[in-house]
Design a protein around this motif. Structure first.
Motif, PDB file in Angstrom:
ATOM      1  N   THR A 118      10.580  14.551 -22.260  1.00  0.00           N
ATOM      2  CA  THR A 118       9.715  14.992 -23.370  1.00  0.00           C
ATOM      3  C   THR A 118       9.950  16.462 -23.741  1.00  0.00           C
ATOM      4  OG1 THR A 118       7.962  15.246 -21.719  1.00  0.00           O
ATOM      5  CG2 THR A 118       7.841  13.306 -23.150  1.00  0.00           C
ATOM      6  N   VAL A 119      10.589  17.237 -22.841  1.00  0.00           N
ATOM      7  CA  VAL A 119      10.959  18.618 -23.238  1.00  0.00           C
ATOM      8  C   VAL A 119      12.047  18.531 -24.312  1.00  0.00           C
ATOM      9  CG1 VAL A 119      11.962  20.817 -22.493  1.00  0.00           C
ATOM     10  CG2 VAL A 119      10.392  19.591 -20.975  1.00  0.00           C
ATOM     11  N   GLU A 120      13.050  17.691 -24.052  1.00  0.00           N
ATOM     12  CA  GLU A 120      14.157  17.538 -25.002  1.00  0.00           C
ATOM     13  C   GLU A 120      13.635  16.992 -26.341  1.00  0.00           C
ATOM     14  OE1 GLU A 120      18.642  16.520 -23.904  1.00  0.00           O
ATOM     15  OE2 GLU A 120      17.397  14.741 -23.828  1.00  0.00           O
ATOM     16  N   LEU A 121      12.759  15.984 -26.255  1.00  0.00           N
ATOM     17  CA  LEU A 121      12.172  15.422 -27.482  1.00  0.00           C
ATOM     18  C   LEU A 121      11.361  16.469 -28.248  1.00  0.00           C
ATOM     19  CD1 LEU A 121      11.015  11.840 -26.427  1.00  0.00           C
ATOM     20  CD2 LEU A 121      12.317  12.369 -28.495  1.00  0.00           C
ATOM     21  N   ALA A 122      10.605  17.271 -27.490  1.00  0.00           N
ATOM     22  CA  ALA A 122       9.778  18.298 -28.139  1.00  0.00           C
ATOM     23  C   ALA A 122      10.654  19.327 -28.844  1.00  0.00           C
ATOM     24  CB  ALA A 122       8.887  18.985 -27.104  1.00  0.00           C
ATOM     25  N   ARG A 123      11.752  19.711 -28.209  1.00  0.00           N
ATOM     26  CA  ARG A 123      12.647  20.702 -28.833  1.00  0.00           C
ATOM     27  C   ARG A 123      13.178  20.173 -30.166  1.00  0.00           C
ATOM     28  NH1 ARG A 123      14.195  24.901 -25.041  1.00  0.00           N
ATOM     29  NH2 ARG A 123      15.140  25.846 -26.858  1.00  0.00           N
ATOM     30  N   ILE A 124      13.526  18.878 -30.175  1.00  0.00           N
ATOM     31  CA  ILE A 124      14.093  18.293 -31.398  1.00  0.00           C
ATOM     32  C   ILE A 124      13.015  18.101 -32.466  1.00  0.00           C
ATOM     33  CG2 ILE A 124      15.208  16.208 -32.350  1.00  0.00           C
ATOM     34  CD1 ILE A 124      16.456  15.876 -29.456  1.00  0.00           C
ATOM     35  N   LEU A 183      24.267  12.047 -33.413  1.00  0.00           N
ATOM     36  CA  LEU A 183      24.368  13.220 -32.531  1.00  0.00           C
ATOM     37  C   LEU A 183      23.820  12.959 -31.137  1.00  0.00           C
ATOM     38  CD1 LEU A 183      23.126  15.797 -35.180  1.00  0.00           C
ATOM     39  CD2 LEU A 183      25.348  15.949 -34.044  1.00  0.00           C
ATOM     40  N   SER A 184      22.915  11.957 -31.005  1.00  0.00           N
ATOM     41  CA  SER A 184      22.104  11.858 -29.786  1.00  0.00           C
ATOM     42  C   SER A 184      22.860  11.414 -28.536  1.00  0.00           C
ATOM     43  CB  SER A 184      20.918  10.919 -30.015  1.00  0.00           C
ATOM     44  OG  SER A 184      21.401   9.623 -30.310  1.00  0.00           O
ATOM     45  N   ALA A 185      24.075  10.916 -28.696  1.00  0.00           N
ATOM     46  CA  ALA A 185      24.830  10.488 -27.505  1.00  0.00           C
ATOM     47  C   ALA A 185      25.117  11.682 -26.591  1.00  0.00           C
ATOM     48  CB  ALA A 185      26.135   9.830 -27.934  1.00  0.00           C
ATOM     49  N   GLY A 186      25.126  12.902 -27.154  1.00  0.00           N
ATOM     50  CA  GLY A 186      25.446  14.086 -26.340  1.00  0.00           C
ATOM     51  C   GLY A 186      24.241  14.707 -25.653  1.00  0.00           C
ATOM     52  N   LEU A 187      23.088  14.016 -25.640  1.00  0.00           N
ATOM     53  CA  LEU A 187      21.886  14.609 -25.027  1.00  0.00           C
ATOM     54  C   LEU A 187      21.808  14.281 -23.544  1.00  0.00           C
ATOM     55  CD1 LEU A 187      19.268  13.851 -27.835  1.00  0.00           C
ATOM     56  CD2 LEU A 187      20.432  16.013 -27.386  1.00  0.00           C
ATOM     57  N   ASP A 363      30.987  18.501 -28.655  1.00  0.00           N
ATOM     58  CA  ASP A 363      30.491  17.995 -27.378  1.00  0.00           C
ATOM     59  C   ASP A 363      29.642  19.056 -26.674  1.00  0.00           C
ATOM     60  OD1 ASP A 363      33.685  18.469 -25.646  1.00  0.00           O
ATOM     61  OD2 ASP A 363      32.520  19.729 -26.988  1.00  0.00           O
ATOM     62  N   ASN A 364      29.417  20.194 -27.315  1.00  0.00           N
ATOM     63  CA  ASN A 364      28.628  21.261 -26.708  1.00  0.00           C
ATOM     64  C   ASN A 364      27.137  20.908 -26.823  1.00  0.00           C
ATOM     65  OD1 ASN A 364      26.902  23.541 -26.858  1.00  0.00           O
ATOM     66  ND2 ASN A 364      28.648  24.877 -27.198  1.00  0.00           N
ATOM     67  N   TYR A 365      26.433  20.890 -25.676  1.00  0.00           N
ATOM     68  CA  TYR A 365      25.039  20.428 -25.651  1.00  0.00           C
ATOM     69  C   TYR A 365      24.140  21.254 -26.574  1.00  0.00           C
ATOM     70  CZ  TYR A 365      20.315  19.390 -24.051  1.00  0.00           C
ATOM     71  OH  TYR A 365      18.985  19.047 -24.021  1.00  0.00           O
ATOM     72  N   ASP A 366      24.226  22.577 -26.459  1.00  0.00           N
ATOM     73  CA  ASP A 366      23.354  23.446 -27.259  1.00  0.00           C
ATOM     74  C   ASP A 366      23.558  23.233 -28.752  1.00  0.00           C
ATOM     75  OD1 ASP A 366      21.782  24.771 -25.451  1.00  0.00           O
ATOM     76  OD2 ASP A 366      23.308  26.244 -24.966  1.00  0.00           O
ATOM     77  N   ASN A 390      12.782  27.912 -33.077  1.00  0.00           N
ATOM     78  CA  ASN A 390      12.831  28.374 -31.691  1.00  0.00           C
ATOM     79  C   ASN A 390      14.132  27.824 -31.095  1.00  0.00           C
ATOM     80  OD1 ASN A 390      12.528  28.885 -28.998  1.00  0.00           O
ATOM     81  ND2 ASN A 390      10.464  28.049 -28.826  1.00  0.00           N
ATOM     82  N   LEU A 391      15.187  28.637 -31.107  1.00  0.00           N
ATOM     83  CA  LEU A 391      16.507  28.161 -30.668  1.00  0.00           C
ATOM     84  C   LEU A 391      16.863  28.733 -29.296  1.00  0.00           C
ATOM     85  CD1 LEU A 391      18.610  28.644 -33.961  1.00  0.00           C
ATOM     86  CD2 LEU A 391      17.325  26.632 -33.239  1.00  0.00           C
ATOM     87  N   SER A 392      17.697  27.987 -28.567  1.00  0.00           N
ATOM     88  CA  SER A 392      18.228  28.499 -27.296  1.00  0.00           C
ATOM     89  C   SER A 392      19.281  29.563 -27.621  1.00  0.00           C
ATOM     90  CB  SER A 392      18.901  27.356 -26.534  1.00  0.00           C
ATOM     91  OG  SER A 392      20.030  26.915 -27.286  1.00  0.00           O
ATOM     92  N   SER A 393      19.768  30.280 -26.590  1.00  0.00           N
ATOM     93  CA  SER A 393      20.786  31.306 -26.869  1.00  0.00           C
ATOM     94  C   SER A 393      22.072  30.652 -27.392  1.00  0.00           C
ATOM     95  CB  SER A 393      21.065  32.146 -25.626  1.00  0.00           C
ATOM     96  OG  SER A 393      21.271  31.301 -24.529  1.00  0.00           O
ATOM     97  N   GLY A 394      22.377  29.441 -26.890  1.00  0.00           N
ATOM     98  CA  GLY A 394      23.541  28.718 -27.425  1.00  0.00           C
ATOM     99  C   GLY A 394      23.307  28.316 -28.879  1.00  0.00           C
ATOM    100  N   GLY A 395      22.046  27.965 -29.186  1.00  0.00           N
ATOM    101  CA  GLY A 395      21.679  27.620 -30.566  1.00  0.00           C
ATOM    102  C   GLY A 395      21.847  28.806 -31.502  1.00  0.00           C
TER     103      GLY A 395
END
Length: 933
Positions: A118-124, A183-187, A363-366, A390-395
């Motif tokens: 649910t963290v991943e879902l919340a981020r999206i 895109l979701s296959a890379g999660l 294929d980069n997760y971020d 609210n993006l990660s540093s990779g984002g």
């Protein structure tokens, strides 16, 4: 959706099952057909003591689990529960890892079904949320979360969140679901299974028409909201009479109190605009400054059809203007107001570049996650402004690929009708008020490409910061990390992939013969450039350390970069800077040579190739900027500038920056800004020193203008609301060793904290002293029941530390420079401020040294003209933190006895409102606090 979901939360004795940590509680909810249909909860005996901090966090102790089952006794029930279900958790890998270990220890194979995080879902699905912690998400969605860190409560809230996520996904248009599925296959979790199912369902029915969404070039976007119908030609006249002004404000503000200062400020600003004169207005706390400048600004804009720019120092204040103050302003005025928050171009997304990156296989997760966040955000955003995300540093790295910048190769015209930046520009052209910040205002003055439509009238709030921000824009900075980041974007130099791709393009266009520097040579040059970057900053750091021979307690080192000597250090530095600059020029020329050839034949390229070339041309612009700065800072410095090095002694070159800037920006501001505008209003709560505006006028270069000056007193009754106490029994810092002084102030802080019950802000001028005092208080154990929150020690931004401070009943906030101003803690959350030392700038700060030297050359007195006024303004800012409303009460302690023992101490006391001043021993202080608070 017919799936079964089991939402699980565990409480454990620690973070690592490998190190023998065990489960102490398991909570689960079962979801089917979009409803919670069952719950499961059990305490678990871990067979080992529960650590104290876990007991404090969860409220679960050894006694509670002593009669609970061991995990092996309930493992069968858990396996049954999870049969053919999605395993769901907030940060799923943590819970799943623990559960697998426990199940295997109990003799089961473990769980190998589908998992959802649910963290991943919340981020999206909530790409604009401030935080993805469970309690913060629950608060954001209005879910009641009564017992955080108890597994049953956490599992239930996570289940409720999952239901919200599923509803939200099902509400998306098919085209968005399609892109997300791809895109979701890379999660990390099996979100693709959900998306595929939703997509199948959607493709079987005719899609309903979305009123607020449009699909353009395969991307679903929120439709632009149509603005109100154009108003009829009305006459807008500013109400000159006090009664009329009061009537206006009363109409919009139910709790309106007449504040003469507010009306005085409104009139001053309106007349300054009408007479086309600049104005300095010091507005005391509590007069309602924001409305006092917005009302005359909007009336003047409407009457004259001239836009007015409002600039603030912080982005928080910009948001506050838009969200809190504009609705009130509209009610006050009773007519439509066109206002826009305008930011620099790179704050906005470029949809053409985004469309191209969606086609790239990544294929980069971020990057994958960020693309998904943006697809969801485009269904919601009106502005296209990156600050909403609210993006990660990779984002953030990915954002550089899709931000709005001028393009060379890509065709982006087809997106112009939907371009957020162009839309913001158009709205700014038609706006009555444009809100921006000092940084953007100044960037607009110094850069070729302007973003703010031409204007002649502006209001600068928090104007005491304007000169400091201007220094940054009229100066330059070269730092190691951003140069390395720029070079790293060229990928793996040793494998030559980046330039190999470029060479393939040139081969395709039959241009090999035209390229002067072969690819192999270019790859070698890039490797050398990496090496020379390291060498340059190593040499800079050595230069700084040699120059600064005296031992310093502080890890941060600032050294002037002067060429007064012909020392070996300087010669070495000059030589390596020259090598770096030449090498950079060679690489730039070689890449430009290739791009020029390609540009002439760009009609033969695919869109993906053009997108790749766009990235290169952006990097090339960056490289040119770095080369120009290197030449200006090291090789051909201007005599009017000061240059200095800042480095952190704990790291080699990674934290090193070289600065160059004019000693004074006053001349620049006078010529580029104040002389060209008809009326600029400068306002703040701190503009005068000892009742005079002279210092700020000198700093801003406006002494020669005919300026309206106005000091508007605060309506607060400071004599009844504030007490200022100077301890009698503290040593003078100049006469005792620092350790003895720190021990003495620590003792005082502890006594004051115990008497006031916390709610205390302690302001230092040195981070080193803050750290030592904080450590000594911690060590003493006397304030163990207080939350001690310290800038630079406790993790988090200034606003996060302030929020945490307000959450606790008994808290002490320790702050340095940035906490002296701009933090707003109203009411009982703050009842006491300790000022450890008068806030003079450190004597060896490069800019202060250069300014002092200049004043001496001109026959002036650096202390009276610079050091003292600067410290007084900062002191006023610190004082202003205490009383934020007419009901606030508080005490200010000034530990620095120079405020009463020196002749200049009067300047501090005469610059703040008149308050009762007492000198007292520690015992007298404690008695007084107990009576007064």
């Amino acid at each position: 959706m017919g799936n079964k979901f089991v939402v699980v939360d565990l409480e454990t004795t620690g973070n690592s099952p490998r190190k023998g940590d065990r489960i102490i509680q398991i909570g689960a909810v079962i979801i089917e057909d979009g409803k919670i249909i069952g719950k499961y909860s059990s305490l678990v005996n871990p067979g080992k003591p529960i650590p104290a901090f876990i007991e404090e966090l969860t409220g679960i102790n050894d006694e509670m689990v002593s009669s609970a089952p061991a995990f092996s006794e309930i493992a069968g029930e858990i396996m049954e529960l999870l049969d053919e279900a999605f395993f769901v958790a907030h940060n799923v890998l943590f819970d799943l890892g623990f559960l697998q270990d426990e199940l295997q220890m109990a003799g089961y194979e473990g769980f190998y079904g589908s998992v959802l995080d649910t963290v991943e879902l919340a981020r999206i699905l909530f790409p604009t949320a401030d935080s993805y912690k469970l309690s913060d998400l629950a608060a954001r969605e209005g879910l009641s979360h009564d017992r955080p860190h108890q597994a049953d409560s956490d599992a239930y809230v996570t289940g409720e969140l999952l239901l919200l996520f599923l509803d939200k996904l099902e509400s998306f248009p098919t085209v968005t679901i399609k892109s997300l599925t791809k895109l979701s296959a890379g999660l990390k979790s099996d979100i693709y299974l959900l998306l595929e199912e939703i997509l199948q369902q959607k493709e079987q029915v005719v899609e309903e028409y979305f009123r607020s969404i449009e699909v353009y070039r395969g991307i679903a976007l929120r439709k632009k909201e149509v603005s109100e119908t154009p108003e009829k030609q009305q006459v807008f006249l500013f109400p000159e009479e006090k009664e009329e002004q009061q009537k206006l404000l009363k109409k919009a503000i139910p709790s309106f109190e007449v504040r003469d200062g507010q009306l005085e400020m409104m009139n001053s600003i309106y007349h300054a605009f009408s007479d086309q004169r600049h104005a300095l207005i010091e507005a005391g706390t509590g007069i309602g400054k924001t409305l006092a400048y917005l009302v005359p600004a909007v009336f003047y804009a409407k009457e004259t059809q001239k836009r007015v720019v409002v600039s603030t120092y912080t982005t928080q204040l910009q948001q506050q203007l838009l969200i809190k103050d504009f609705p009130i302003l509209r009610d006050v005025c009773g007519f439509p107001i066109k206002a826009i928050l305008l930011k620099g171009r790179s704050h906005y997304i470029n949809l053409a570049r985004f469309e191209h990156t969606l086609r790239e296989e990544d294929d980069n997760y971020d990057t994958t996650l960020t693309k998904m966040q943006i697809l969801v955000w485009l269904l919601e955003t009106n502005t296209g402004d990156f600050d909403e995300l609210n993006l990660s540093s990779g984002g953030m790295l990915y954002w550089n690929k899709i931000k709005n910048v001028p393009v060379t190769f890509l065709q982006t015209k087809q997106w112009d009708s939907r371009d957020y930046y162009l839309r913001a520009q158009k709205e700014a052209e038609e706006a009555d008020l444009i809100i921006t910040n000092h940084s953007m205002l100044l960037m607009d003055l110094v850069s070729e490409e302007t973003s703010i439509p031409s204007y002649e009238f502006a209001i600068l709030d928090e104007a005491h910061q304007f000169e400091k921000v201007a220094g940054k824009y009229y100066g330059r900075a070269l730092d190691y990390l951003s140069i390395r980041l720029m070079l790293n974007q060229f990928g793996q130099f040793d494998h030559g992939q980046f330039f190999h791709r470029l060479e393939k393009l040139i081969e395709k266009l039959d241009g090999r013969a035209n390229i002067k520097v072969p690819t192999k040579k270019l790859n070698e040059a890039m490797i050398n450039l990496q090496y020379e970057t390291d060498e340059l900053f190593k040499t800079v750091t050595i230069f700084a350390k040699r120059k600064k021979r005296q031992s310093s307690n502080n890890n941060k080192l600032q050294t002037m970069l002067t060429q007064t000597d012909n020392s070996t250090e300087w010669k070495a530095l000059f030589a390596v800077a020259e090598r770096f600059s030449f090498l950079l020029k060679d690489v730039i020329n070689a890449i430009e040579d290739r791009l020029m050839f390609i540009e002439n034949q760009k009609h033969r390229l695919t869109e993906v190739e053009k997108s790749f070339l766009e990235e290169i041309s952006l990097l090339l612009k960056e490289m040119n900027k770095v080369r120009n700065k290197t030449r200006e800072v090291f090789l051909f410095p201007s005599g009017q500038e000061i240059r200095w090095i800042e480095t952190d002694l704990r790291s080699v070159q990674n934290m090193t920056t070289v600065y160059g800037r004019p000693v004074h920006v006053a001349n620049h501001l006078r010529n580029d800004f104040f002389a060209k505008k008809k009326s600029i209003i400068l306002t703040s709560a701190t503009l005068t020193v000892n009742g005079s505006f002279q210092y700020i006028k000198n700093e801003l270069g406006i002494s020669e203008f005919s300026i309206i000056e106005s000091q508007i007193q605060s309506p607060f009754h400071y004599k009844e609301q504030v007490q200022l106490i100077i301890p009698e029994d503290l040593p003078d810092i100049k006469t005792v060793p620092e350790t003895e002084y720190i021990a003495a102030i620590t003792e005082h802080i502890i006594s004051i904290a115990e008497a006031t019950g916390g709610r205390m802000l302690t302001l230092f001028t040195s981070h080193e002293m803050l750290k030592k005092t904080y450590e000594l208080i911690k060590e003493s154990g006397l304030l163990d029941d207080f939350a001690l929150i310290a800038q630079g020690i406790t993790a988090g931004s200034r606003s996060r530390l302030t929020r945490n401070f307000q959450r606790f009943e008994k808290a002490i906030l320790f702050g340095t420079s940035s906490f002296w101003e701009g933090i707003d803690i109203p009411g009982e959350d703050l009842s006491c401020i300790v000022i450890v030392r008068l806030p003079f700038s450190p004597p060896d700060e490069p800019l202060a040294v250069a300014k002092r030297d200049l004043i001496l050359q001109q026959g002036g007195n650096p202390f009276n003209e610079l050091s003292l006024p600067e410290a007084v303004l900062r002191f006023k800012q610190g004082f202003g933190r205490l009383v934020r409303s007419s009901t606030d009460r508080g005490i200010i302690f000034v530990f620095d006895r120079r405020i009463i023992t020196t002749s200049y101490g009067k300047a501090f006391l005469q610059s703040i409102p008149t308050v009762p001043i007492q000198r007292a021993t520690i015992d007298e202080m404690i008695n007084f606090i107990n009576k007064w608070l």
